[in-house]
Design a protein around this motif. Structure first.
Motif, PDB file in Angstrom:
ATOM      1  N   PRO A  86      30.011  36.262  28.928  1.00 45.96           N
ATOM      2  CA  PRO A  86      31.128  36.580  29.827  1.00 45.96           C
ATOM      3  C   PRO A  86      31.966  35.333  30.113  1.00 45.96           C
ATOM      4  O   PRO A  86      31.460  34.207  30.082  1.00 45.96           O
ATOM      5  CB  PRO A  86      30.425  37.052  31.101  1.00 45.96           C
ATOM      6  CG  PRO A  86      29.137  36.298  31.102  1.00 45.96           C
ATOM      7  CD  PRO A  86      28.743  36.155  29.645  1.00 45.96           C
ATOM      8  N   ALA A  87      33.231  35.557  30.374  1.00 47.19           N
ATOM      9  CA  ALA A  87      34.125  34.459  30.760  1.00 47.19           C
ATOM     10  C   ALA A  87      35.159  34.978  31.749  1.00 47.19           C
ATOM     11  O   ALA A  87      35.530  36.153  31.719  1.00 47.19           O
ATOM     12  CB  ALA A  87      34.826  33.880  29.537  1.00 47.19           C
ATOM     13  N   THR A  88      35.605  34.085  32.593  1.00 49.72           N
ATOM     14  CA  THR A  88      36.686  34.384  33.521  1.00 49.72           C
ATOM     15  C   THR A  88      37.806  33.399  33.231  1.00 49.72           C
ATOM     16  O   THR A  88      37.572  32.195  33.126  1.00 49.72           O
ATOM     17  CB  THR A  88      36.215  34.229  34.980  1.00 49.72           C
ATOM     18  OG1 THR A  88      35.089  35.070  35.183  1.00 49.72           O
ATOM     19  CG2 THR A  88      37.312  34.612  35.945  1.00 49.72           C
ATOM     20  N   SER A  89      39.013  33.927  33.089  1.00 50.09           N
ATOM     21  CA  SER A  89      40.164  33.086  32.750  1.00 50.09           C
ATOM     22  C   SER A  89      41.270  33.304  33.764  1.00 50.09           C
ATOM     23  O   SER A  89      41.539  34.439  34.170  1.00 50.09           O
ATOM     24  CB  SER A  89      40.686  33.441  31.350  1.00 50.09           C
ATOM     25  OG  SER A  89      39.652  33.348  30.402  1.00 50.09           O
ATOM     26  N   PHE A  90      41.906  32.218  34.146  1.00 54.80           N
ATOM     27  CA  PHE A  90      43.032  32.260  35.072  1.00 54.80           C
ATOM     28  C   PHE A  90      44.269  31.751  34.337  1.00 54.80           C
ATOM     29  O   PHE A  90      44.227  30.703  33.700  1.00 54.80           O
ATOM     30  CB  PHE A  90      42.739  31.400  36.303  1.00 54.80           C
ATOM     31  CG  PHE A  90      41.578  31.925  37.092  1.00 54.80           C
ATOM     32  CD1 PHE A  90      41.767  32.897  38.060  1.00 54.80           C
ATOM     33  CD2 PHE A  90      40.293  31.471  36.840  1.00 54.80           C
ATOM     34  CE1 PHE A  90      40.694  33.402  38.781  1.00 54.80           C
ATOM     35  CE2 PHE A  90      39.216  31.964  37.554  1.00 54.80           C
ATOM     36  CZ  PHE A  90      39.413  32.932  38.527  1.00 54.80           C
ATOM     37  N   PHE A  91      45.347  32.510  34.429  1.00 56.44           N
ATOM     38  CA  PHE A  91      46.586  32.221  33.703  1.00 56.44           C
ATOM     39  C   PHE A  91      47.720  31.928  34.673  1.00 56.44           C
ATOM     40  O   PHE A  91      47.858  32.595  35.706  1.00 56.44           O
ATOM     41  CB  PHE A  91      47.011  33.438  32.866  1.00 56.44           C
ATOM     42  CG  PHE A  91      46.076  33.786  31.763  1.00 56.44           C
ATOM     43  CD1 PHE A  91      46.328  33.377  30.466  1.00 56.44           C
ATOM     44  CD2 PHE A  91      44.932  34.547  32.005  1.00 56.44           C
ATOM     45  CE1 PHE A  91      45.464  33.704  29.431  1.00 56.44           C
ATOM     46  CE2 PHE A  91      44.065  34.880  30.983  1.00 56.44           C
ATOM     47  CZ  PHE A  91      44.332  34.462  29.696  1.00 56.44           C
ATOM     48  N   ASP A  92      48.548  30.959  34.320  1.00 57.01           N
ATOM     49  CA  ASP A  92      49.808  30.700  35.001  1.00 57.01           C
ATOM     50  C   ASP A  92      50.901  30.765  33.950  1.00 57.01           C
ATOM     51  O   ASP A  92      50.781  30.125  32.893  1.00 57.01           O
ATOM     52  CB  ASP A  92      49.822  29.322  35.657  1.00 57.01           C
ATOM     53  CG  ASP A  92      48.835  29.230  36.805  1.00 57.01           C
ATOM     54  OD1 ASP A  92      48.866  30.111  37.681  1.00 57.01           O
ATOM     55  OD2 ASP A  92      48.031  28.279  36.811  1.00 57.01           O
ATOM     56  N   LEU A  93      51.927  31.537  34.215  1.00 58.67           N
ATOM     57  CA  LEU A  93      53.053  31.654  33.296  1.00 58.67           C
ATOM     58  C   LEU A  93      54.235  30.853  33.832  1.00 58.67           C
ATOM     59  O   LEU A  93      54.375  30.673  35.049  1.00 58.67           O
ATOM     60  CB  LEU A  93      53.452  33.114  33.122  1.00 58.67           C
ATOM     61  CG  LEU A  93      52.642  33.922  32.101  1.00 58.67           C
ATOM     62  CD1 LEU A  93      51.166  33.959  32.425  1.00 58.67           C
ATOM     63  CD2 LEU A  93      53.186  35.324  31.967  1.00 58.67           C
ATOM     64  N   ASP A  94      55.073  30.379  32.929  1.00 59.51           N
ATOM     65  CA  ASP A  94      56.261  29.630  33.345  1.00 59.51           C
ATOM     66  C   ASP A  94      57.397  30.600  33.664  1.00 59.51           C
ATOM     67  O   ASP A  94      57.232  31.826  33.588  1.00 59.51           O
ATOM     68  CB  ASP A  94      56.648  28.577  32.303  1.00 59.51           C
ATOM     69  CG  ASP A  94      57.092  29.153  30.973  1.00 59.51           C
ATOM     70  OD1 ASP A  94      57.350  30.381  30.865  1.00 59.51           O
ATOM     71  OD2 ASP A  94      57.192  28.371  30.000  1.00 59.51           O
ATOM     72  N   ASP A  95      58.563  30.071  34.002  1.00 55.47           N
ATOM     73  CA  ASP A  95      59.706  30.913  34.384  1.00 55.47           C
ATOM     74  C   ASP A  95      60.199  31.788  33.235  1.00 55.47           C
ATOM     75  O   ASP A  95      60.828  32.814  33.463  1.00 55.47           O
ATOM     76  CB  ASP A  95      60.856  30.053  34.907  1.00 55.47           C
ATOM     77  CG  ASP A  95      60.525  29.430  36.258  1.00 55.47           C
ATOM     78  OD1 ASP A  95      59.646  29.979  36.973  1.00 55.47           O
ATOM     79  OD2 ASP A  95      61.138  28.399  36.602  1.00 55.47           O
ATOM     80  N   PHE A 105      36.409  29.729  32.591  1.00 52.76           N
ATOM     81  CA  PHE A 105      35.037  29.460  33.005  1.00 52.76           C
ATOM     82  C   PHE A 105      34.083  30.291  32.167  1.00 52.76           C
ATOM     83  O   PHE A 105      34.233  31.511  32.076  1.00 52.76           O
ATOM     84  CB  PHE A 105      34.848  29.806  34.489  1.00 52.76           C
ATOM     85  CG  PHE A 105      35.657  28.940  35.402  1.00 52.76           C
ATOM     86  CD1 PHE A 105      35.153  27.734  35.854  1.00 52.76           C
ATOM     87  CD2 PHE A 105      36.936  29.329  35.792  1.00 52.76           C
ATOM     88  CE1 PHE A 105      35.909  26.933  36.696  1.00 52.76           C
ATOM     89  CE2 PHE A 105      37.688  28.532  36.635  1.00 52.76           C
ATOM     90  CZ  PHE A 105      37.181  27.329  37.090  1.00 52.76           C
ATOM     91  N   TRP A 106      33.109  29.625  31.553  1.00 52.63           N
ATOM     92  CA  TRP A 106      32.060  30.259  30.753  1.00 52.63           C
ATOM     93  C   TRP A 106      30.733  30.010  31.465  1.00 52.63           C
ATOM     94  O   TRP A 106      30.055  29.020  31.206  1.00 52.63           O
ATOM     95  CB  TRP A 106      32.029  29.666  29.339  1.00 52.63           C
ATOM     96  CG  TRP A 106      33.246  30.006  28.560  1.00 52.63           C
ATOM     97  CD1 TRP A 106      34.440  29.350  28.561  1.00 52.63           C
ATOM     98  CD2 TRP A 106      33.400  31.100  27.666  1.00 52.63           C
ATOM     99  NE1 TRP A 106      35.324  29.966  27.724  1.00 52.63           N
ATOM    100  CE2 TRP A 106      34.707  31.052  27.152  1.00 52.63           C
ATOM    101  CE3 TRP A 106      32.544  32.124  27.246  1.00 52.63           C
ATOM    102  CZ2 TRP A 106      35.188  31.976  26.248  1.00 52.63           C
ATOM    103  CZ3 TRP A 106      33.028  33.044  26.343  1.00 52.63           C
ATOM    104  CH2 TRP A 106      34.335  32.970  25.855  1.00 52.63           C
ATOM    105  N   PRO A 107      30.382  30.895  32.392  1.00 50.28           N
ATOM    106  CA  PRO A 107      29.157  30.642  33.168  1.00 50.28           C
ATOM    107  C   PRO A 107      27.899  30.795  32.332  1.00 50.28           C
ATOM    108  O   PRO A 107      27.822  31.638  31.446  1.00 50.28           O
ATOM    109  CB  PRO A 107      29.211  31.707  34.266  1.00 50.28           C
ATOM    110  CG  PRO A 107      30.045  32.803  33.686  1.00 50.28           C
ATOM    111  CD  PRO A 107      31.034  32.134  32.761  1.00 50.28           C
TER     112      PRO A 107
END
Length: 123
Positions: A86-95, A105-107
């Motif tokens: 399992p993995a959790t990913s957080f994304f930020d996009l630009d304008d 995160f790969w727990p």
């Protein structure tokens, strides 16, 4: 394209090894953070190469994705060397709606401490 659609297209392209589509979703200066290993990949070409050169036969499946504004989070499972990771990913996009930053995160699985067996079911 909405943030949710961009992140969905990101995972679809990554699973398909569709590097041209994936490249089109990434900002030139995308940053990929892996806190467990304290690694950071900077730039579209380095990020693409990192994934292209990743060893083995891996596959990805999205379990859940949520988005708000220019931010998104996903829960994915990677099938790799006979394991489901399992993995959790957080994304930020630009304008412009391109992926600017990913923190993943790969727990590691571990055994729970004793004393809560009466409260928790193991799976």
């Amino acid at each position: 394209m909405s943030t949710e659609a961009t992140v969905s297209a990101y995972w679809t392209a990554l699973e398909a090894r569709d590097w041209d589509t994936l490249a089109g979703l990434l900002a030139d200066d995308v940053v990929y953070h892996m806190p467990q290993t304290r690694e950071r990949i900077v730039g579209r070409e380095s990020f693409l190469r990192f994934n292209q050169e990743y060893p083995g036969d891996w596959h990805l499946a999205v379990t859940r994705a949520v988005a708000s504004g220019r931010h998104a989070a996903t829960w994915t499972t990677s099938a790799y060397q006979g394991e489901q990771l399992p993995a959790t990913s957080f994304f930020d996009l630009d304008d412009a709606g391109l992926v600017r930053e990913v923190t993943e995160f790969w727990p590691a699985a571990y055994e729970p401490p004793p004393g809560r067996e009466h409260l928790a079911e193991r799976y």
